[in-house]
Design an enzyme around this catalytic site. Sequence first.
Site, PDB file in Angstrom:
ATOM      1  N   CYS A  28     -25.270  24.368  13.428  1.00 13.54           N
ATOM      2  CA  CYS A  28     -26.066  23.151  13.314  1.00 13.54           C
ATOM      3  C   CYS A  28     -27.505  23.381  13.747  1.00 13.54           C
ATOM      4  O   CYS A  28     -28.374  22.561  13.488  1.00 13.54           O
ATOM      5  CB  CYS A  28     -25.437  22.029  14.151  1.00 13.54           C
ATOM      6  SG  CYS A  28     -25.660  20.397  13.418  1.00 13.54           S
ATOM      7  N   ASP A  52     -24.055   7.487  10.808  1.00 10.93           N
ATOM      8  CA  ASP A  52     -23.387   8.775  10.772  1.00 10.93           C
ATOM      9  C   ASP A  52     -22.808   9.086   9.397  1.00 10.93           C
ATOM     10  O   ASP A  52     -22.569  10.248   9.074  1.00 10.93           O
ATOM     11  CB  ASP A  52     -22.262   8.813  11.816  1.00 10.93           C
ATOM     12  CG  ASP A  52     -22.809   8.906  13.232  1.00 10.93           C
ATOM     13  OD1 ASP A  52     -23.943   9.413  13.389  1.00 10.93           O
ATOM     14  OD2 ASP A  52     -22.126   8.466  14.162  1.00 10.93           O
ATOM     15  N   ASP A 110     -21.228  20.060  -6.534  1.00 15.52           N
ATOM     16  CA  ASP A 110     -21.771  21.313  -7.055  1.00 15.52           C
ATOM     17  C   ASP A 110     -22.935  21.733  -6.169  1.00 15.52           C
ATOM     18  O   ASP A 110     -23.562  20.905  -5.500  1.00 15.52           O
ATOM     19  CB  ASP A 110     -22.242  21.154  -8.507  1.00 15.52           C
ATOM     20  CG  ASP A 110     -21.933  22.387  -9.352  1.00 15.52           C
ATOM     21  OD1 ASP A 110     -21.985  23.501  -8.795  1.00 15.52           O
ATOM     22  OD2 ASP A 110     -21.636  22.227 -10.547  1.00 15.52           O
ATOM     23  N   GLY A 153     -27.322  12.744   3.138  1.00 19.04           N
ATOM     24  CA  GLY A 153     -27.014  14.141   2.903  1.00 19.04           C
ATOM     25  C   GLY A 153     -27.228  14.998   4.121  1.00 19.04           C
ATOM     26  O   GLY A 153     -27.195  14.522   5.263  1.00 19.04           O
ATOM     27  N   HIS A 154     -27.492  16.282   3.891  1.00 19.66           N
ATOM     28  CA  HIS A 154     -27.625  17.257   4.970  1.00 19.66           C
ATOM     29  C   HIS A 154     -28.636  18.310   4.534  1.00 19.66           C
ATOM     30  O   HIS A 154     -28.701  18.683   3.355  1.00 19.66           O
ATOM     31  CB  HIS A 154     -26.268  17.907   5.258  1.00 19.66           C
ATOM     32  CG  HIS A 154     -26.295  18.885   6.398  1.00 19.66           C
ATOM     33  ND1 HIS A 154     -26.337  18.483   7.710  1.00 19.66           N
ATOM     34  CD2 HIS A 154     -26.291  20.242   6.402  1.00 19.66           C
ATOM     35  CE1 HIS A 154     -26.344  19.565   8.489  1.00 19.66           C
ATOM     36  NE2 HIS A 154     -26.319  20.636   7.717  1.00 19.66           N
ATOM     37  N   ASP A 197     -17.865  19.457 -19.732  1.00 19.50           N
ATOM     38  CA  ASP A 197     -19.265  19.892 -19.780  1.00 19.50           C
ATOM     39  C   ASP A 197     -19.326  21.415 -19.747  1.00 19.50           C
ATOM     40  O   ASP A 197     -18.493  22.074 -19.120  1.00 19.50           O
ATOM     41  CB  ASP A 197     -20.088  19.282 -18.637  1.00 19.50           C
ATOM     42  CG  ASP A 197     -19.595  19.667 -17.257  1.00 19.50           C
ATOM     43  OD1 ASP A 197     -18.369  19.808 -17.065  1.00 19.50           O
ATOM     44  OD2 ASP A 197     -20.438  19.849 -16.362  1.00 19.50           O
TER      45      ASP A 197
END
Length: 771
Positions: free
Chosen positions: A427, A461, A478, A551-552, A639
């Site tokens: 992290c 969070d 993805d 997101g991250h 796809d």
Amino acid sequence: MAAGEAIAREVVLLGGGHSHAIALMRWVMAPVAGVRLTLISDGSETPYSGMLPGHVAGLYDRAACHLDLRRLAITAGAQFYRDRAIGLDLERRRVICASRPPVGFEVLSIDVGSTPQMVDAGKIDPAVAARSLIAKPVADFLAGWEKFLDQVQCDRPASVRVAIVGGGVGGVELALATRQRLTKILEPWGGAAIITIIQRDRQLVPALGSMARAQVHKTLAARKIDVWCGETAIALRPDGVRAAASLKCQTGRSLPCDLAIWVTQAAAPPWLRETGLALDGEGFVAVGRSLQSLSHGFVFAAGDVATILDAPRPKAGVFAVRQGRPLFDNVRRYLAGQPLRPFQPQRQYLSLIGTGDGSAIAARGSWGAAGPLWWRLKDWIDRRFMDRFAALPVGSMGSMAGNMAQKSPEAAAIADGIATPMYCGGCGSKVGKSTLDRALGRLPRAIAAPDVVLGLDAPDDAAVVAWPRDRLLVQTVDYFRTLTNDPYTFGQIAVNHCLSDLFAMGAIPHSAQVIATVPYGTADRQEETLFQLLSGVRVALDAARSPLLGGHTTEGPDLALGLVCNGIGPQDGPWRKGNFQIGDQLILTKALGTGTLFAAEGRGAVPCGWIDGAIAAMLRSNQTAAASLRHGGATACTDITGFGLVGHLLEMLRSRDPALPPCQAILNLDALPILDGAIATLTAGHTSSLHRRNAEAFSAIANLDTWRNDPRLQLLADPQTSGGLLATVPRDRLQPCLEHLWANGDRTATAIGQIEAAAPGSPPIRLQGAP
């Protein structure tokens, strides 16, 4: 823990002119650690002005006289943003662009060129506006010129009349080149080219000496090119160019013409007047001899757009070329905190004016001469200049520039101010909170989404959404490294790629979260990268009406992006890969070839136009295609992405209920939609690293030996990024479905085969077409 090179300084090169091309070439050979370059240009290639008239005359092909800016930027380790500047925010140090978010910088260099002055737009009759071309921007001029030549060859007129407005060196050279090219086209049916130069001054080519002017007049007379001196073009009407003694004069005479080309005195981009930069009386950027702005020390300018106030020179390509190296040196010295060095432009220089027929006029000062020898000299100089760029080492995403040693004093001084930290894993590898907050704060307000309970507007969070009880959640994920050196474009491509899984299921995008890896760098540099990346993400998600929930972010050596995308399943159930019937027709909605084209780009073996075409295809979402396929009664869909067409088609075939009668997919290679250049790069052996594993699926092709040497076979294994949809539709719905796709913008959608009954144990795929 791992050590990485931090991006600490940001230099933006605005414009793809000659000075910036030279500066980028110098950067390839002498890069500076920790400094990131970004080139913003409205075209992926730029013409070399010295060879442009020769190209117009038909002496050079397009490739011979154009510099590939995209390849040059990649080799220099620079980001390449294809866009047009419309302003500057110098207080925040940002470039305002026409079709992308503002681009931040620490140091800015401007080399956007100039455009010829024209009569007021209101004095150009709309009915004849198409018969008027401006010599710059050159890309627009060449497109119009080629269209005009095509029309001449189609109409086969008895004569073609062209007015060249402007009698300077550029106008004379273009007049001679135009006559040469048109004469060659018209001669087979006895046509004639009638060329007239309209010159405001009473003297033609006033910048040349008397001997050279005499040679110009002699050459023009021999070519039967008429000259109107002392007259100014005041309007363009259906009866031709209206010329008078001055702009204020409303009388005069008309010159009938089929085409008017404006090669008049250079004009500065109008948006410069709103920037706050110091300008000269004509609106060009005022710089000192160091090419540094007289009002803003962090801004440099070169080429036609700049004026050295205490040493003004004509707006000529020779000065732009010679300013490239001092510009490069002084930008580096500025970054290193060292004194800048003055550039001394020469007062006299050799002008070589091509006459379009393998001869040239030479001029220097009062001296002048003409003959084939001078053309050979000009041709040698011009080709030598272009060869310098062709000889650059081939690099991929900046690897060449980043790996070359740098030992200059300026580079050492810059490096001394850049710390080389150790970067943590876990992290500890996250992008800093303040950096993330600032990047997110620069994004426009998110689209309204009433079913998002908690998202980025009130971060917690985790995101919280309300989900309809009677609908299915369709979810996909993805993630991949960037394949382009523009994070804004990459953000859009990645979103389109990830959302395609939802569209292939017939689902409607609902929301998304991102995981982004941002290259190591200072907080400001990471903020800029993240802002550009997330701006691209937001553009693509907003178009799909899918809010970004959160997101991250992590740090790493390369830019990478992934998404988790949520979709609402259709009420009649999602499309399944194997839900097709015997007799159904196969439709592919996008052209193939992105894998091989980008593999070739990594080896410097692909023209920029082919990459532009591939990027345009990847920027097109499959959303409208999915809606058209639903309207057309599609029975199954998938796809086309990493496994290539053959791999994803096999997934469809193997998903079919084994209790049903056996079938075989018939693929028509003649019908495959193919991106420009893809067959050429495959034939040259440029394939993706995944290609060989994808090609293992060829064992499922019944008649493989017949097609083993056909390059289109290899196209079937080419991995696609943001590829198209492959769907099956009933035979009687095929044409209406295709017409619906075409009407809604999916012009490359094509029927590529069908599903037929087969004997038990038959290979699942058979190829057909003309070998």
